[in-house]
Write a protein that holds these residues in place. Structure first.
Motif, mmCIF file in Angstrom:
data_model
loop_
_atom_site.group_PDB
_atom_site.id
_atom_site.type_symbol
_atom_site.label_atom_id
_atom_site.label_comp_id
_atom_site.label_asym_id
_atom_site.label_seq_id
_atom_site.Cartn_x
_atom_site.Cartn_y
_atom_site.Cartn_z
ATOM 1 N N GLU A 91 0.819 -1.210 0.000
ATOM 2 C CA GLU A 91 0.000 0.000 0.000
ATOM 3 C C GLU A 91 0.862 1.274 0.000
ATOM 4 N N GLU A 92 2.120 1.149 0.431
ATOM 5 C CA GLU A 92 2.998 2.315 0.530
ATOM 6 C C GLU A 92 3.810 2.544 -0.737
ATOM 7 N N SER A 148 4.045 5.749 -2.796
ATOM 8 C CA SER A 148 4.715 6.899 -2.193
ATOM 9 C C SER A 148 6.185 6.992 -2.584
#
Length: 310
Positions: free
Chosen positions: A246-247, A250
Protein backbone atom coordinates in the motif's frame (compact mmCIF):
# COMPACT_ATOMS: atom_id res chain seq x y z
CA UNK A 1 32.70 2.10 25.27
CA UNK A 2 30.95 3.61 22.26
CA UNK A 3 32.12 3.25 18.68
CA UNK A 4 31.33 3.42 14.97
CA UNK A 5 31.33 0.29 12.79
CA UNK A 6 33.61 1.16 9.87
CA UNK A 7 34.14 -2.25 8.27
CA UNK A 8 32.35 -5.58 8.05
CA UNK A 9 34.51 -8.59 7.26
CA UNK A 10 31.82 -11.21 7.61
CA UNK A 11 32.09 -12.60 11.13
CA UNK A 12 34.26 -9.71 12.36
CA UNK A 13 33.66 -5.98 12.60
CA UNK A 14 36.15 -3.14 12.77
CA UNK A 15 34.88 -0.51 15.22
CA UNK A 16 36.39 2.96 15.58
CA UNK A 17 35.97 3.80 19.25
CA UNK A 18 35.61 7.23 20.82
CA UNK A 19 39.33 7.28 21.62
CA UNK A 20 40.12 7.15 17.89
CA UNK A 21 41.39 3.56 17.85
CA UNK A 22 40.20 0.88 15.43
CA UNK A 23 39.35 -2.35 17.24
CA UNK A 24 38.33 -5.83 16.09
CA UNK A 25 34.96 -6.85 17.48
CA UNK A 26 32.45 -9.68 17.37
CA UNK A 27 28.73 -9.79 18.07
CA UNK A 28 27.51 -10.90 21.47
CA UNK A 29 25.75 -14.28 21.25
CA UNK A 30 22.71 -14.52 18.99
CA UNK A 31 22.45 -10.78 18.39
CA UNK A 32 19.22 -9.97 16.55
CA UNK A 33 17.38 -6.76 15.74
CA UNK A 34 13.68 -6.55 16.39
CA UNK A 35 11.59 -6.11 13.26
CA UNK A 36 14.40 -6.64 10.74
CA UNK A 37 14.94 -10.06 9.18
CA UNK A 38 18.51 -9.54 8.10
CA UNK A 39 21.57 -11.68 7.46
CA UNK A 40 23.69 -8.97 9.11
CA UNK A 41 22.21 -7.45 12.26
CA UNK A 42 25.14 -5.02 12.47
CA UNK A 43 26.04 -2.86 9.47
CA UNK A 44 28.71 -0.39 8.50
CA UNK A 45 27.68 3.00 9.84
CA UNK A 46 26.07 1.64 12.99
CA UNK A 47 26.79 3.31 16.32
CA UNK A 48 27.36 0.59 18.89
CA UNK A 49 28.30 -0.11 22.48
CA UNK A 50 31.19 -2.53 23.03
CA UNK A 51 32.99 -4.12 25.94
CA UNK A 52 36.28 -6.01 26.04
CA UNK A 53 37.49 -9.34 27.39
CA UNK A 54 39.96 -9.49 30.25
CA UNK A 55 42.94 -9.23 27.89
CA UNK A 56 41.43 -6.16 26.21
CA UNK A 57 42.08 -7.74 22.81
CA UNK A 58 38.68 -8.63 21.39
CA UNK A 59 35.70 -6.29 21.61
CA UNK A 60 32.18 -7.57 22.03
CA UNK A 61 29.31 -5.59 20.48
CA UNK A 62 26.59 -5.60 23.12
CA UNK A 63 24.20 -2.91 21.91
CA UNK A 64 23.27 -1.02 18.75
CA UNK A 65 21.93 2.52 18.99
CA UNK A 66 18.88 3.70 17.07
CA UNK A 67 19.48 4.24 13.36
CA UNK A 68 18.27 7.33 11.56
CA UNK A 69 18.03 5.24 8.37
CA UNK A 70 19.53 2.31 6.50
CA UNK A 71 19.53 0.96 2.98
CA UNK A 72 18.74 -2.67 2.35
CA UNK A 73 18.78 -5.25 -0.42
CA UNK A 74 17.81 -8.88 -0.90
CA UNK A 75 20.42 -11.28 0.44
CA UNK A 76 22.57 -12.95 -2.21
CA UNK A 77 22.22 -16.43 -0.76
CA UNK A 78 18.97 -16.29 1.18
CA UNK A 79 16.22 -14.86 -1.00
CA UNK A 80 13.82 -14.67 1.94
CA UNK A 81 16.15 -12.48 3.98
CA UNK A 82 17.57 -9.02 3.57
CA UNK A 83 21.07 -7.59 3.80
CA UNK A 84 21.70 -4.12 5.22
CA UNK A 85 24.19 -2.30 3.00
CA UNK A 86 24.85 0.67 5.28
CA UNK A 87 23.27 2.60 8.14
CA UNK A 88 23.05 6.26 9.21
CA UNK A 89 23.89 7.74 5.82
CA UNK A 90 23.32 11.31 4.64
CA UNK A 91 23.13 10.53 0.93
CA UNK A 92 23.57 7.75 -1.61
CA UNK A 93 25.36 7.87 -4.94
CA UNK A 94 24.08 5.30 -7.42
CA UNK A 95 26.71 4.73 -10.09
CA UNK A 96 25.13 3.69 -13.39
CA UNK A 97 26.53 2.97 -16.83
CA UNK A 98 24.78 2.90 -20.20
CA UNK A 99 27.03 0.04 -21.33
CA UNK A 100 30.00 -2.03 -20.15
CA UNK A 101 27.96 -3.09 -18.15
CA UNK A 102 24.48 -1.73 -18.84
CA UNK A 103 22.43 -0.53 -15.87
CA UNK A 104 18.72 -1.07 -16.43
CA UNK A 105 16.08 1.48 -15.52
CA UNK A 106 14.40 -1.24 -13.46
CA UNK A 107 17.50 -1.54 -11.25
CA UNK A 108 17.74 2.25 -10.93
CA UNK A 109 14.06 2.57 -10.05
CA UNK A 110 14.21 -0.18 -7.43
CA UNK A 111 17.22 1.46 -5.80
CA UNK A 112 15.48 4.85 -5.82
CA UNK A 113 12.30 3.40 -4.31
CA UNK A 114 14.30 1.67 -1.56
CA UNK A 115 16.13 4.91 -0.78
CA UNK A 116 12.86 6.88 -0.76
CA UNK A 117 11.45 4.40 1.75
CA UNK A 118 14.22 5.30 4.20
CA UNK A 119 14.40 8.99 3.27
CA UNK A 120 17.89 8.81 1.80
CA UNK A 121 18.61 11.41 -0.92
CA UNK A 122 20.10 9.88 -4.07
CA UNK A 123 22.43 11.38 -6.67
CA UNK A 124 22.71 9.43 -9.93
CA UNK A 125 26.22 9.27 -11.38
CA UNK A 126 26.33 8.19 -15.02
CA UNK A 127 29.91 6.98 -15.44
CA UNK A 128 32.09 6.01 -18.45
CA UNK A 129 30.90 8.76 -20.74
CA UNK A 130 34.37 8.73 -22.33
CA UNK A 131 33.79 5.30 -23.95
CA UNK A 132 30.19 5.74 -25.13
CA UNK A 133 29.17 5.87 -28.77
CA UNK A 134 27.14 8.79 -30.06
CA UNK A 135 23.98 6.69 -29.83
CA UNK A 136 24.82 5.67 -26.26
CA UNK A 137 25.51 9.27 -25.27
CA UNK A 138 22.06 10.16 -26.62
CA UNK A 139 20.50 7.38 -24.54
CA UNK A 140 22.40 8.59 -21.48
CA UNK A 141 21.07 12.11 -21.93
CA UNK A 142 17.53 10.75 -22.29
CA UNK A 143 17.91 8.90 -18.98
CA UNK A 144 19.35 11.99 -17.29
CA UNK A 145 16.44 14.07 -18.55
CA UNK A 146 13.96 11.47 -17.29
CA UNK A 147 15.34 11.35 -13.74
CA UNK A 148 16.00 15.08 -13.50
CA UNK A 149 12.38 15.71 -14.51
CA UNK A 150 11.25 13.46 -11.66
CA UNK A 151 13.44 15.42 -9.25
CA UNK A 152 16.71 13.50 -8.90
CA UNK A 153 20.11 15.11 -9.27
CA UNK A 154 22.05 13.49 -12.12
CA UNK A 155 25.68 13.92 -13.15
CA UNK A 156 27.52 12.65 -16.22
CA UNK A 157 31.07 11.78 -15.18
CA UNK A 158 34.12 9.81 -16.21
CA UNK A 159 36.24 8.22 -13.50
CA UNK A 160 38.98 7.61 -16.09
CA UNK A 161 39.31 11.17 -17.41
CA UNK A 162 38.24 12.94 -14.21
CA UNK A 163 35.25 14.65 -15.82
CA UNK A 164 32.80 15.75 -13.11
CA UNK A 165 34.90 14.35 -10.25
CA UNK A 166 35.47 17.75 -8.63
CA UNK A 167 31.72 18.35 -8.57
CA UNK A 168 31.19 15.00 -6.86
CA UNK A 169 33.93 15.80 -4.32
CA UNK A 170 32.14 19.02 -3.38
CA UNK A 171 29.02 17.01 -2.50
CA UNK A 172 30.99 14.76 -0.13
CA UNK A 173 32.09 17.52 2.25
CA UNK A 174 31.18 16.66 5.84
CA UNK A 175 28.69 13.93 4.90
CA UNK A 176 28.43 10.17 5.17
CA UNK A 177 27.86 8.97 1.61
CA UNK A 178 27.27 5.46 0.34
CA UNK A 179 28.34 4.49 -3.19
CA UNK A 180 26.42 1.66 -4.80
CA UNK A 181 25.76 0.08 -8.17
CA UNK A 182 26.45 -3.04 -10.24
CA UNK A 183 29.89 -4.59 -10.22
CA UNK A 184 32.02 -3.04 -12.96
CA UNK A 185 30.37 0.40 -13.10
CA UNK A 186 33.47 2.06 -11.63
CA UNK A 187 32.66 2.70 -7.95
CA UNK A 188 36.19 1.95 -6.73
CA UNK A 189 37.77 3.93 -9.56
CA UNK A 190 35.63 6.93 -8.62
CA UNK A 191 36.49 6.60 -4.92
CA UNK A 192 40.22 6.39 -5.69
CA UNK A 193 39.99 10.06 -6.69
CA UNK A 194 38.99 10.96 -3.12
CA UNK A 195 40.84 8.47 -0.94
CA UNK A 196 44.35 9.55 0.03
CA UNK A 197 47.25 7.17 0.66
CA UNK A 198 45.37 4.04 -0.37
CA UNK A 199 44.13 2.45 -3.57
CA UNK A 200 40.89 0.51 -3.74
CA UNK A 201 41.00 -2.57 -5.94
CA UNK A 202 39.52 -2.33 -9.42
CA UNK A 203 38.94 -5.06 -11.98
CA UNK A 204 38.43 -5.42 -15.70
CA UNK A 205 35.04 -6.09 -17.24
CA UNK A 206 34.35 -9.68 -18.22
CA UNK A 207 34.22 -9.67 -22.03
CA UNK A 208 32.11 -12.82 -22.12
CA UNK A 209 29.23 -11.33 -20.16
CA UNK A 210 30.00 -7.58 -20.33
CA UNK A 211 29.67 -7.56 -16.56
CA UNK A 212 31.86 -6.48 -13.72
CA UNK A 213 33.77 -8.80 -11.44
CA UNK A 214 33.44 -8.17 -7.71
CA UNK A 215 36.38 -6.23 -6.29
CA UNK A 216 34.78 -5.00 -3.05
CA UNK A 217 33.93 -7.96 -0.82
CA UNK A 218 32.59 -6.15 2.24
CA UNK A 219 31.27 -2.68 2.96
CA UNK A 220 33.80 -0.23 4.39
CA UNK A 221 33.72 3.37 5.64
CA UNK A 222 36.63 5.51 4.45
CA UNK A 223 37.26 9.01 5.86
CA UNK A 224 37.22 11.79 3.24
CA UNK A 225 36.63 15.55 3.38
CA UNK A 226 35.56 15.62 7.06
CA UNK A 227 33.04 12.87 6.37
CA UNK A 228 32.96 9.28 5.17
CA UNK A 229 32.37 7.40 1.94
CA UNK A 230 31.07 3.85 2.12
CA UNK A 231 32.24 1.50 -0.60
CA UNK A 232 29.86 -1.42 -1.07
CA UNK A 233 30.01 -4.74 -2.94
CA UNK A 234 28.45 -4.75 -6.39
CA UNK A 235 24.70 -5.32 -6.26
CA UNK A 236 22.75 -7.43 -8.74
CA UNK A 237 19.23 -6.56 -7.67
CA UNK A 238 16.91 -4.99 -5.13
CA UNK A 239 13.90 -6.57 -3.49
CA UNK A 240 11.10 -4.84 -1.63
CA UNK A 241 11.89 -5.65 1.98
CA UNK A 242 10.15 -3.53 4.59
CA UNK A 243 8.04 -1.85 1.87
CA UNK A 244 4.33 -2.46 2.18
CA UNK A 245 2.30 -2.86 -0.99
CA UNK A 246 0.00 0.00 0.00
CA UNK A 247 3.00 2.31 0.53
CA UNK A 248 4.77 1.59 -2.74
CA UNK A 249 3.11 4.44 -4.63
CA UNK A 250 4.72 6.90 -2.19
CA UNK A 251 8.21 5.86 -3.27
CA UNK A 252 7.69 6.74 -6.94
CA UNK A 253 7.57 10.53 -6.81
CA UNK A 254 5.67 11.21 -10.02
CA UNK A 255 3.24 8.33 -9.55
CA UNK A 256 2.46 9.57 -6.06
CA UNK A 257 1.89 13.09 -7.44
CA UNK A 258 -0.75 11.96 -9.92
CA UNK A 259 -2.29 9.40 -7.53
CA UNK A 260 -3.78 12.28 -5.54
CA UNK A 261 -6.36 12.59 -8.31
CA UNK A 262 -7.49 8.95 -8.25
CA UNK A 263 -11.17 8.23 -7.61
CA UNK A 264 -10.41 5.56 -4.99
CA UNK A 265 -8.05 6.08 -2.07
CA UNK A 266 -6.88 2.44 -2.25
CA UNK A 267 -6.26 2.53 -6.00
CA UNK A 268 -3.44 0.22 -7.12
CA UNK A 269 -3.11 2.09 -10.45
CA UNK A 270 -3.45 -1.09 -12.47
CA UNK A 271 -7.06 -1.32 -13.61
CA UNK A 272 -9.37 0.83 -11.49
CA UNK A 273 -11.84 3.29 -13.08
CA UNK A 274 -11.01 6.93 -12.48
CA UNK A 275 -7.30 6.20 -11.99
CA UNK A 276 -5.37 9.44 -12.48
CA UNK A 277 -2.07 7.54 -12.75
CA UNK A 278 -3.25 5.48 -15.74
CA UNK A 279 -4.56 8.68 -17.32
CA UNK A 280 -1.16 10.37 -16.83
CA UNK A 281 0.53 7.29 -18.30
CA UNK A 282 -1.68 7.47 -21.41
CA UNK A 283 -0.79 11.15 -21.74
CA UNK A 284 2.95 10.35 -21.42
CA UNK A 285 3.23 12.35 -18.22
CA UNK A 286 4.64 9.24 -16.54
CA UNK A 287 7.40 7.29 -18.30
CA UNK A 288 6.46 3.74 -19.29
CA UNK A 289 9.76 2.44 -17.86
CA UNK A 290 8.96 3.91 -14.45
CA UNK A 291 5.45 2.46 -14.46
CA UNK A 292 6.84 -0.95 -15.47
CA UNK A 293 9.24 -0.79 -12.51
CA UNK A 294 6.33 0.04 -10.22
CA UNK A 295 4.41 -2.98 -11.53
CA UNK A 296 7.41 -5.26 -11.04
CA UNK A 297 7.67 -4.20 -7.40
CA UNK A 298 3.93 -4.78 -6.94
CA UNK A 299 4.49 -8.29 -8.30
CA UNK A 300 7.19 -8.79 -5.66
CA UNK A 301 4.69 -8.00 -2.93
CA UNK A 302 2.12 -10.40 -4.43
CA UNK A 303 4.75 -13.16 -4.39
CA UNK A 304 5.56 -12.36 -0.75
CA UNK A 305 2.01 -13.34 0.26
CA UNK A 306 2.67 -16.93 -0.79
CA UNK A 307 6.11 -17.34 0.80
CA UNK A 308 6.60 -19.33 3.95
CA UNK A 309 7.07 -17.19 7.08
CA UNK A 310 10.63 -16.32 8.10
Amino acid sequence: MKGLVIKNTGSWYIVKTDDGLERECKIKGNFRLKGIRSTNPIAVGDNVEIRFDEQQQVGLITEIYDRKNYIIRKSINLSKQSHIIAANVDQAFLVATISHPATSTTFIDRFLASAEAYRIPVILLFNKGDILTEEELHLQQMMITLYETIGYKCMAISAETGEGIDEVAALLQGKTSVFSGHSGVGKSTILNHFVKNRVLKTAEISEAHDAGMHTTTFSEMIPVYDGYVIDTPGIKGFGTFDIEKEELTSYFKEIFHYSQGCRFSNCTHTHEPGCAVLKALDEHLIAQSRYNSYLSMLDDKDEDRYRAPF
